[in-house]
Design a protein around this motif. Sequence first.
Motif, PDB file in Angstrom:
ATOM      1  N   SER A  21       0.917  -1.193  -0.007  1.00  0.00           N
ATOM      2  CA  SER A  21      -0.103   0.043  -0.276  1.00  0.00           C
ATOM      3  C   SER A  21       0.797   1.345  -0.260  1.00  0.00           C
ATOM      4  CB  SER A  21      -0.758   0.007   0.928  1.00  0.00           C
ATOM      5  OG  SER A  21      -1.242   0.903   1.242  1.00  0.00           O
ATOM      6  N   LEU A  22       2.084   1.056   0.667  1.00  0.00           N
ATOM      7  CA  LEU A  22       3.069   2.307   0.766  1.00  0.00           C
ATOM      8  C   LEU A  22       3.003   2.147  -0.883  1.00  0.00           C
ATOM      9  CD1 LEU A  22       4.823   1.383   3.885  1.00  0.00           C
ATOM     10  CD2 LEU A  22       3.652   3.613   3.779  1.00  0.00           C
ATOM     11  N   VAL A  23       3.894   1.729  -1.412  1.00  0.00           N
ATOM     12  CA  VAL A  23       4.220   1.761  -3.224  1.00  0.00           C
ATOM     13  C   VAL A  23       2.841   1.862  -3.539  1.00  0.00           C
ATOM     14  CG1 VAL A  23       6.165   1.171  -2.769  1.00  0.00           C
ATOM     15  CG2 VAL A  23       4.881   0.095  -2.964  1.00  0.00           C
ATOM     16  N   GLY A  24       1.694   1.926  -3.603  1.00  0.00           N
ATOM     17  CA  GLY A  24       0.361   2.457  -4.537  1.00  0.00           C
ATOM     18  C   GLY A  24       0.693   0.298  -5.474  1.00  0.00           C
ATOM     19  N   GLN A  25       0.389  -0.535  -4.826  1.00  0.00           N
ATOM     20  CA  GLN A  25       0.578  -1.508  -6.005  1.00  0.00           C
ATOM     21  C   GLN A  25      -0.964  -2.387  -4.987  1.00  0.00           C
ATOM     22  OE1 GLN A  25       3.895  -4.385  -4.894  1.00  0.00           O
ATOM     23  NE2 GLN A  25       5.335  -2.817  -6.085  1.00  0.00           N
ATOM     24  N   THR A  26      -0.784  -2.773  -5.298  1.00  0.00           N
ATOM     25  CA  THR A  26      -2.769  -4.305  -5.774  1.00  0.00           C
ATOM     26  C   THR A  26      -2.109  -4.771  -3.882  1.00  0.00           C
ATOM     27  OG1 THR A  26      -2.780  -3.852  -7.605  1.00  0.00           O
ATOM     28  CG2 THR A  26      -4.320  -5.404  -6.266  1.00  0.00           C
ATOM     29  N   LEU A  27      -3.658  -4.422  -3.564  1.00  0.00           N
ATOM     30  CA  LEU A  27      -3.553  -5.856  -1.811  1.00  0.00           C
ATOM     31  C   LEU A  27      -3.372  -7.177  -2.333  1.00  0.00           C
ATOM     32  CD1 LEU A  27      -4.290  -4.050   0.310  1.00  0.00           C
ATOM     33  CD2 LEU A  27      -2.799  -3.791  -0.087  1.00  0.00           C
ATOM     34  N   ARG A  28      -3.293  -7.998  -1.667  1.00  0.00           N
ATOM     35  CA  ARG A  28      -2.710  -9.182  -1.869  1.00  0.00           C
ATOM     36  C   ARG A  28      -4.116  -9.699  -1.187  1.00  0.00           C
ATOM     37  NH1 ARG A  28       3.549 -12.048  -2.031  1.00  0.00           N
ATOM     38  NH2 ARG A  28       3.531 -10.792  -3.802  1.00  0.00           N
ATOM     39  N   ALA A  29      -4.577  -9.289   0.142  1.00  0.00           N
ATOM     40  CA  ALA A  29      -5.639  -9.824   0.577  1.00  0.00           C
ATOM     41  C   ALA A  29      -6.561  -8.895   0.774  1.00  0.00           C
ATOM     42  CB  ALA A  29      -5.619 -10.223   2.298  1.00  0.00           C
ATOM     43  N   GLN A  30      -8.304  -8.624   1.149  1.00  0.00           N
ATOM     44  CA  GLN A  30      -9.295  -8.059   1.595  1.00  0.00           C
ATOM     45  C   GLN A  30      -8.976  -7.832   3.322  1.00  0.00           C
ATOM     46  OE1 GLN A  30     -12.555  -9.980   0.366  1.00  0.00           O
ATOM     47  NE2 GLN A  30     -12.369  -8.962  -1.248  1.00  0.00           N
ATOM     48  N   TRP A  31      -9.462  -6.709   3.363  1.00  0.00           N
ATOM     49  CA  TRP A  31      -8.965  -5.503   4.890  1.00  0.00           C
ATOM     50  C   TRP A  31     -10.387  -4.988   5.224  1.00  0.00           C
ATOM     51  CZ3 TRP A  31      -5.967  -8.197   7.509  1.00  0.00           C
ATOM     52  CH2 TRP A  31      -4.355  -8.581   7.271  1.00  0.00           C
ATOM     53  N   ARG A  32     -10.840  -4.720   6.492  1.00  0.00           N
ATOM     54  CA  ARG A  32     -12.048  -3.816   6.391  1.00  0.00           C
ATOM     55  C   ARG A  32     -11.496  -2.345   6.078  1.00  0.00           C
ATOM     56  NH1 ARG A  32     -16.560  -6.335   8.546  1.00  0.00           N
ATOM     57  NH2 ARG A  32     -15.931  -8.355   9.385  1.00  0.00           N
ATOM     58  N   GLY A  33     -13.078  -1.770   5.007  1.00  0.00           N
ATOM     59  CA  GLY A  33     -12.006  -0.703   4.934  1.00  0.00           C
ATOM     60  C   GLY A  33     -11.914   0.275   4.016  1.00  0.00           C
TER      61      GLY A  33
END
Length: 460
Positions: A329-341
């Motif tokens: 997230s710090l470098v603007g890449q797609t996350l691997r898991a789902q997190w709330r919000g």
Amino acid sequence: MGSVHMQSSVYTVEDTAWTIAVQRSDVLRPLSEKQRLSLCEVNEAARLLQISIPHVYRLIRKLRAEQTTSAMTLQSPGPRKGCRRLPPHIEQIIDQAIDRFFMKRERLTLKRFYGLFVLDCRAHGHVPPCFNTVLSRIKARDLKTTVRRRNGKACVEAGFHQIQGGLEAERPLDIVQIDHTKVDLMLVDDVNLAVMTSLSQRSIRAMRCGMLQGRLWVRDHHVWCRECVREALLEGDEPWEQRSWRTGATVTCERHRRFLEEACPRCNKIGKGCLFLSDKGRVQPLCAVKGDKINLWGDALDDQLPWGLTIDRTISRCVNALSIDLCRSLVGQTLRAQWRGVSRERRLTTIIEELTLITLITIDYLPRPQPPLYWMLEQSDWKAAFHYTPAMLPTSLATGIIMLASVVLSDHQFFEDRVFWDPSECQVACEPLTPETYVMWLHPKVRSWGRQIISAPFGV
């Protein structure tokens, strides 16, 4: 194998030591030929040679016994370098244990290997030698052979392959050499740096933790994994720092499943630059406060996590998943898991910053903000852009906040009745950690804010 005393000769003595020996022989030889010595003669010899009077008598007795100038050479105490004093059968057991346990692709840690060696030595009815003795036998092995048997042939070819050809520069900054001379630095913006390096501005921003706000996630001091530094010292004799340790999103070592350390084992201070000091062009494990070497071969003192939290295999996997997504997230890449919000407008780092703030308010622990960085000075109100991140906190507290966030931002049914904590700090972790218990623990002024965070839908 016992030590063998070798008599000094002109072929085994250095030039400086031989000069001192000749000077001592010229002064003491006339005294050694006399039957009786006067105190004045001994005092004069001690003054000329700048040694004590008892030392003069010892050298005279030695010169009378050997009658050679080499008898006056300086003798260093203790055994000679490379001398092995262990019995041959103990040396054989050490060599066999290294071949059987250490030189394997499983790559046992030094602590685990030494434990197996102690059991093997006691099984033969012998007293095992100390850890440093066994470690010296491992370091005496050929490094290339050790790497090939533990890491494979491909790793040997990558690390020991001889590079053919020479250094030929075709453009500016094509070849960069490290010089440790202190010089004045000139800051270069992203536009000029992109022109000089032929990199895109987006790649340069990614190397700098993405957005300007992401720099608040960079620690201002060193942290490390003890096992990783041990392996680096064993392979290359230099303690290398991993890039992931610099970000506050990393609180544990994914490979060894242990907490990162920040206090120097020698001086017990934080932020002094210990363990990664440059000395004579090499990185050395030195203490910046006391100036001597740091011993990393013992067991580290485990920092107790706050609120009675403990880490196991399940929670460790969840913490590592959150740490990886925070770095992405710090470098603007797609996350691997789902997190709330999490959404396109609301980053994961922003949510963790809010959880960090409401947690610090609840425990009444707000560290004083450090002076703003140079990039904050460009903003009219830098305090509005300032946010608390785990990088500003002690590693034990940062680990506790990351663990809380990994539970309350994920599917709580996965952790039902599996994670316990002690919010009242009564030394007994008996309450299940759920989003509801976390919200009830928060300060009443931020309780609705926390409930809004943990009740948000999962992001895409």
